[in-house]
Each structure stands twice: as structure tokens, then as C-alpha cells.
Design a protein around this motif. Structure first.
Motif, PDB file in Angstrom:
ATOM      1  N   ARG A  58       0.674  -1.100   0.004  1.00 17.06           N
ATOM      2  CA  ARG A  58       0.018   0.012   0.107  1.00 17.06           C
ATOM      3  C   ARG A  58       0.727   1.356   0.099  1.00 17.06           C
ATOM      4  O   ARG A  58       1.924   1.263   0.662  1.00 17.06           O
ATOM      5  CB  ARG A  58      -0.894   0.032   1.085  1.00 17.06           C
ATOM      6  N   ALA A  59       0.393   2.299  -0.669  1.00 19.12           N
ATOM      7  CA  ALA A  59       0.971   3.759  -0.638  1.00 19.12           C
ATOM      8  C   ALA A  59       1.654   3.988   0.815  1.00 19.12           C
ATOM      9  O   ALA A  59       0.605   4.049   1.648  1.00 19.12           O
ATOM     10  CB  ALA A  59       0.177   4.546  -1.298  1.00 19.12           C
ATOM     11  N   GLY A  60       2.745   4.466   0.949  1.00 20.64           N
ATOM     12  CA  GLY A  60       3.174   4.791   2.059  1.00 20.64           C
ATOM     13  C   GLY A  60       3.736   4.165   3.217  1.00 20.64           C
ATOM     14  O   GLY A  60       4.405   4.487   4.207  1.00 20.64           O
ATOM     15  N   GLU A  61       3.331   2.714   3.124  1.00 21.01           N
ATOM     16  CA  GLU A  61       3.914   1.832   4.194  1.00 21.01           C
ATOM     17  C   GLU A  61       5.426   1.471   3.744  1.00 21.01           C
ATOM     18  O   GLU A  61       5.906   1.478   2.575  1.00 21.01           O
ATOM     19  CB  GLU A  61       2.973   0.727   4.053  1.00 21.01           C
ATOM     20  N   ALA A  62       6.293   1.193   4.969  1.00 21.07           N
ATOM     21  CA  ALA A  62       7.490   0.606   4.766  1.00 21.07           C
ATOM     22  C   ALA A  62       7.828  -0.695   4.843  1.00 21.07           C
ATOM     23  O   ALA A  62       7.059  -1.436   5.409  1.00 21.07           O
ATOM     24  CB  ALA A  62       8.280   1.380   6.046  1.00 21.07           C
ATOM     25  N   ILE A  63       8.425  -1.053   3.556  1.00 23.81           N
ATOM     26  CA  ILE A  63       8.385  -2.598   3.482  1.00 23.81           C
ATOM     27  C   ILE A  63      10.092  -2.962   3.251  1.00 23.81           C
ATOM     28  O   ILE A  63      10.680  -2.011   2.414  1.00 23.81           O
ATOM     29  CB  ILE A  63       7.609  -3.056   2.086  1.00 23.81           C
ATOM     30  N   LEU A  64      10.467  -3.779   3.921  1.00 20.36           N
ATOM     31  CA  LEU A  64      11.788  -4.457   3.938  1.00 20.36           C
ATOM     32  C   LEU A  64      11.908  -5.668   2.686  1.00 20.36           C
ATOM     33  O   LEU A  64      11.017  -6.417   3.011  1.00 20.36           O
ATOM     34  CB  LEU A  64      12.427  -4.667   4.844  1.00 20.36           C
ATOM     35  N   ASP A  65      12.589  -5.594   1.703  1.00 16.90           N
ATOM     36  CA  ASP A  65      12.617  -6.654   0.804  1.00 16.90           C
ATOM     37  C   ASP A  65      14.104  -7.112   0.946  1.00 16.90           C
ATOM     38  O   ASP A  65      14.908  -6.589   0.511  1.00 16.90           O
ATOM     39  CB  ASP A  65      12.431  -6.391  -0.631  1.00 16.90           C
ATOM     40  N   MET A  66      14.046  -8.311   1.680  1.00 15.19           N
ATOM     41  CA  MET A  66      15.178  -8.716   2.049  1.00 15.19           C
ATOM     42  C   MET A  66      15.894  -9.824   1.017  1.00 15.19           C
ATOM     43  O   MET A  66      14.944 -10.589   0.382  1.00 15.19           O
ATOM     44  CB  MET A  66      15.203  -9.658   3.294  1.00 15.19           C
ATOM     45  N   ALA A  67      17.229 -10.003   0.750  1.00 15.09           N
ATOM     46  CA  ALA A  67      17.901 -10.621  -0.179  1.00 15.09           C
ATOM     47  C   ALA A  67      17.156 -10.168  -1.404  1.00 15.09           C
ATOM     48  O   ALA A  67      16.870 -11.229  -2.537  1.00 15.09           O
ATOM     49  CB  ALA A  67      17.518 -12.290  -0.040  1.00 15.09           C
ATOM     50  N   GLY A  68      16.873  -9.169  -1.732  1.00 10.93           N
ATOM     51  CA  GLY A  68      16.222  -8.780  -2.886  1.00 10.93           C
ATOM     52  C   GLY A  68      17.249  -7.691  -3.921  1.00 10.93           C
ATOM     53  O   GLY A  68      16.836  -6.953  -4.671  1.00 10.93           O
ATOM     54  N   GLY A  69      18.328  -8.060  -3.771  1.00  5.63           N
ATOM     55  CA  GLY A  69      19.478  -7.291  -4.560  1.00  5.63           C
ATOM     56  C   GLY A  69      19.181  -6.814  -6.053  1.00  5.63           C
ATOM     57  O   GLY A  69      19.372  -5.618  -6.235  1.00  5.63           O
ATOM     58  N   THR A  70      18.726  -7.942  -6.778  1.00  3.60           N
ATOM     59  CA  THR A  70      18.627  -7.247  -8.266  1.00  3.60           C
ATOM     60  C   THR A  70      17.153  -6.584  -8.474  1.00  3.60           C
ATOM     61  O   THR A  70      16.917  -6.246  -9.443  1.00  3.60           O
ATOM     62  CB  THR A  70      18.286  -8.762  -9.060  1.00  3.60           C
ATOM     63  N   GLY A  71      16.456  -6.429  -7.506  1.00  2.05           N
ATOM     64  CA  GLY A  71      15.183  -5.559  -7.454  1.00  2.05           C
ATOM     65  C   GLY A  71      13.873  -6.057  -7.988  1.00  2.05           C
ATOM     66  O   GLY A  71      12.857  -5.286  -8.307  1.00  2.05           O
ATOM     67  N   ASP A  72      13.971  -7.334  -8.238  1.00  6.83           N
ATOM     68  CA  ASP A  72      12.662  -7.900  -9.072  1.00  6.83           C
ATOM     69  C   ASP A  72      11.533  -7.678  -8.222  1.00  6.83           C
ATOM     70  O   ASP A  72      10.370  -7.298  -8.592  1.00  6.83           O
ATOM     71  CB  ASP A  72      12.771  -9.188  -9.258  1.00  6.83           C
ATOM     72  N   ILE A  73      11.371  -8.031  -6.986  1.00  4.46           N
ATOM     73  CA  ILE A  73      10.422  -7.937  -6.169  1.00  4.46           C
ATOM     74  C   ILE A  73      10.170  -6.263  -5.681  1.00  4.46           C
ATOM     75  O   ILE A  73       9.079  -5.614  -5.754  1.00  4.46           O
ATOM     76  CB  ILE A  73      10.598  -8.645  -4.924  1.00  4.46           C
ATOM     77  N   ALA A  74      11.353  -5.700  -5.381  1.00  2.00           N
ATOM     78  CA  ALA A  74      11.261  -4.135  -5.024  1.00  2.00           C
ATOM     79  C   ALA A  74      10.244  -3.351  -6.004  1.00  2.00           C
ATOM     80  O   ALA A  74       9.727  -2.628  -5.769  1.00  2.00           O
ATOM     81  CB  ALA A  74      12.353  -3.631  -4.699  1.00  2.00           C
ATOM     82  N   PHE A  75      10.839  -3.423  -7.351  1.00  2.00           N
ATOM     83  CA  PHE A  75      10.166  -2.856  -8.466  1.00  2.00           C
ATOM     84  C   PHE A  75       8.693  -2.993  -8.538  1.00  2.00           C
ATOM     85  O   PHE A  75       7.799  -1.999  -8.767  1.00  2.00           O
ATOM     86  CB  PHE A  75      10.789  -3.110  -9.926  1.00  2.00           C
ATOM     87  N   ARG A  76       8.059  -4.214  -8.311  1.00  2.00           N
ATOM     88  CA  ARG A  76       6.813  -4.419  -8.337  1.00  2.00           C
ATOM     89  C   ARG A  76       6.029  -3.919  -6.965  1.00  2.00           C
ATOM     90  O   ARG A  76       4.882  -3.490  -7.108  1.00  2.00           O
ATOM     91  CB  ARG A  76       6.678  -6.032  -8.175  1.00  2.00           C
ATOM     92  N   LEU A  77       6.650  -3.893  -5.800  1.00  2.00           N
ATOM     93  CA  LEU A  77       6.173  -3.380  -4.427  1.00  2.00           C
ATOM     94  C   LEU A  77       5.993  -1.905  -4.834  1.00  2.00           C
ATOM     95  O   LEU A  77       5.183  -1.255  -4.376  1.00  2.00           O
ATOM     96  CB  LEU A  77       7.040  -3.701  -3.259  1.00  2.00           C
ATOM     97  N   ALA A  78       7.099  -1.229  -5.480  1.00  2.00           N
ATOM     98  CA  ALA A  78       6.962   0.011  -5.431  1.00  2.00           C
ATOM     99  C   ALA A  78       6.038   0.950  -6.440  1.00  2.00           C
ATOM    100  O   ALA A  78       5.636   1.977  -6.315  1.00  2.00           O
ATOM    101  CB  ALA A  78       8.595   0.782  -6.055  1.00  2.00           C
ATOM    102  N   LYS A  79       5.564  -0.130  -7.386  1.00  2.00           N
ATOM    103  CA  LYS A  79       4.436   0.465  -8.069  1.00  2.00           C
ATOM    104  C   LYS A  79       3.084   0.730  -7.425  1.00  2.00           C
ATOM    105  O   LYS A  79       2.170   1.750  -7.792  1.00  2.00           O
ATOM    106  CB  LYS A  79       4.146  -0.940  -9.037  1.00  2.00           C
ATOM    107  N   ALA A  80       3.082   0.076  -6.293  1.00  2.00           N
ATOM    108  CA  ALA A  80       1.905   0.578  -5.212  1.00  2.00           C
ATOM    109  C   ALA A  80       2.119   1.889  -4.419  1.00  2.00           C
ATOM    110  O   ALA A  80       1.383   2.082  -3.943  1.00  2.00           O
ATOM    111  CB  ALA A  80       1.379  -0.548  -4.562  1.00  2.00           C
ATOM    112  N   GLY A  81       3.063   2.210  -4.551  1.00  2.00           N
ATOM    113  CA  GLY A  81       3.812   3.694  -3.951  1.00  2.00           C
ATOM    114  C   GLY A  81       4.267   3.355  -2.408  1.00  2.00           C
ATOM    115  O   GLY A  81       4.437   4.167  -1.645  1.00  2.00           O
ATOM    116  N   ALA A  82       4.474   2.013  -2.276  1.00  2.00           N
ATOM    117  CA  ALA A  82       5.322   1.710  -0.850  1.00  2.00           C
ATOM    118  C   ALA A  82       6.552   2.217  -0.942  1.00  2.00           C
ATOM    119  O   ALA A  82       7.408   2.412  -1.737  1.00  2.00           O
ATOM    120  CB  ALA A  82       5.190   0.270  -0.721  1.00  2.00           C
ATOM    121  N   ALA A  83       7.004   2.463   0.364  1.00  2.00           N
ATOM    122  CA  ALA A  83       8.491   2.991   0.587  1.00  2.00           C
ATOM    123  C   ALA A  83       9.232   1.639   0.885  1.00  2.00           C
ATOM    124  O   ALA A  83       9.231   1.115   1.782  1.00  2.00           O
ATOM    125  CB  ALA A  83       8.643   4.012   1.741  1.00  2.00           C
ATOM    126  N   VAL A  84      10.056   1.119  -0.041  1.00  2.00           N
ATOM    127  CA  VAL A  84      10.704  -0.158  -0.179  1.00  2.00           C
ATOM    128  C   VAL A  84      12.430  -0.018   0.292  1.00  2.00           C
ATOM    129  O   VAL A  84      13.207   0.854  -0.712  1.00  2.00           O
ATOM    130  CB  VAL A  84      10.535  -0.706  -1.368  1.00  2.00           C
TER     131      VAL A  84
END
Length: 243
Positions: A58-84
Motif C-alpha cells: 500500500r502507498a506510504g507503508e514501509a517494506i523491507l525486501d530482504m535478499a532482494g538485490g536485483t530489485g525484481d520484487i522491489a520494483f513490483r512493490l514500489a508500483k503501489a507507492g510503498a517505501a521499499v
């Protein structure tokens, strides 16, 4: 922690596993996403899409993407406006992710070198914690699970995407033969590294089954733990909540 832990089919000292896993990912970082496509026939993209839908960023929430170095999950999470915050123990993997983000024009992500067993963030800091295809490479998995629980806020959610063992008759044998005999050869052809991909396959075989890993998440303090198998359990989404 026990005196030895698994590194593929070997049993090694904990420090030795940490060092050797670091070497594996330093070696494969530049070709990691190409190899994911080759090994899964592109299915890893579908699995990651499903995974992020289950997280419900969700927009504005803080998410830790662990072992996420290449960004695959983070890019998807960020589309929702989350602070990743993208965390990885391996700087080579983070470098790949930062470069990919720049090429895609994705900014606003925080990139941090971090060990899942000794996270540097304070208690109750994140709204959600994700880790995709990374937990099996952690040296002390129970310790990493406890750290995940610690840094989550009350009501925070924990999600893991990881390979497991398919329960589909017939398919399990086919996949086992493919993964042990074909994947290392593909790794050699694409990445010039047969041994690292042999380890990645062996690490799947040594990872706890779905039922046991679900128990381990509960033992770390999470409640309402669930497991959602895909392809009969070849891949599974595990989840839990902190209260």
C-alpha cells in the motif's frame, strides 16, 4: 546454531557457508535474472507477480525486501507507492539492482547491504517484510526469522517465496532429473558457472519441506501462518503476521 549447516549436499561450518554463499552470488550476479528465465521457462515472473499480490503493498507503508538485490520484487512493490528498502548481504547483487533501477527510471528505493541474521534496523520499523528465493541461502534460518519478526510493527506481515518439493506424482521425478542434470549445464553455458548453479539446486533439496518451514515461522513468533503451494509445491508462498 549447530556446528555444521548445509551448503548444498555438503555439511560445512556456519562461517564457511556464509563465505561460500557469498562467492556463489558474487559469481552469478550479472547473469542472475537471465538464468532465472532459463531455469524456470520465465515462470519466476508469474510467481513473483502472484507473490506481490499476496503481500498487497500500500502507498506510504514501509517494506523491507530482504535478499532482494536485483530489485525484481522491489520494483513490483514500489508500483503501489510503498517505501521499499532493498536489502542484500551481497554488494554485487545490489549493484545489479541499482543499475537495473536506473535503466528503468525507478527511483525512491533505498538500497542497503544487510545480513538477514543481524538486521540493523530498530524494533517495529517496517509494515511488511518480503524475501523471495533467498531464505534457503541464509546460514541461520531461525535467527533470520526472529530478526524479521523483531523489525516488523505490530500487525506487520511476513511473506516468503521459496522453492520447495512438489507433491505431484511424476512431475517431481521429471523436475528432479531436469534440475540436477540440465540446470548446471545451462548455468555453464549462460553464466560460465556450473558449480554455483549446482549449489542452488542442491540448496532447494536441503531446504525444509512446506510443513516444517511453516512450523519454523510460527516458532519465530508469527501467527496465522499459511503456506500456498504452486505447481504442487515446487514453489510456495509462506506468510505470517506479527501481533
Amino acid at each position: 546454531m549447530p556446528d555444521t549447516v548445509s551448503f548444498g549436499y555438503e555439511d560445512v561450518a556456519p562461517d564457511e557457508k556464509t563465505r561460500r554463499v557469498g562467492g556463489v552470488f558474487a559469481s552469478v550476479a550479472s547473469s542472475y535474472d537471465v538464468m532465472n528465465d532459463a531455469m524456470s521457462g520465465g515462470l519466476h515472473r508469474v510467481w513473483k507477480d502472484v507473490f506481490v499480490r499476496r503481500v498487497k503493498p500500500r502507498a506510504g507503508e514501509a517494506i523491507l525486501d530482504m535478499a532482494g538485490g536485483t530489485g525484481d520484487i522491489a520494483f513490483r512493490l514500489a508500483k503501489a507507492g510503498a517505501a521499499v528498502t532493498v536489502a542484500d548481504i551481497n554488494p554485487a547483487m545490489l549493484e545489479v539492482g541499482i543499475e537495473r533501477a536506473a535503466k528503468r527510471g525507478i527511483d525512491g528505493l533505498v538500497w542497503s547491504e544487510a545480513n538477514a541474521e543481524t538486521l540493523q534496523w530498530p524494533d517495529r520499523f517496517f509494515d511488511a517484510y518480503t524475501i523471495a528465493f533467498g531464505i534457503r541461502n541464509v546460514t541461520d534460518i531461525p535467527k533470520a526469522l526472529r530478526q524479521a519478526h523483531r523489525v516488523l510493527k505490530r500487525g506487520g506481515r511476513f511473506f516468503v517465496l521459496e522453492f520447495s518439493t512438489t507433491l505431484w506424482p511424476g512431475f517431481a521425478d521429471v523436475y528432479d532429473a531436469y534440475s540436477h542434470h540440465i540446470v548446471p549445464k545451462v548455468g555453464k553455458a549462460i553464466a560460465g558457472d556450473e558449480d554455483s548453479y549446482r549449489y542452488l539446486i542442491e540448496s532447494i533439496r536441503r531446504f525444509p519441506n512446506m510443513a516444517r518451514f511453516k512450523e519454523m515461522i510460527g516458532e519465530a513468533g508469527f501467527v496465522q501462518t499459511k503456506v500456498e503451494p504452486m505447481l504442487g509445491g515446487l514453489v510456495a508462498i509462506h506468510s505470517g503476521w506479527k501481533i
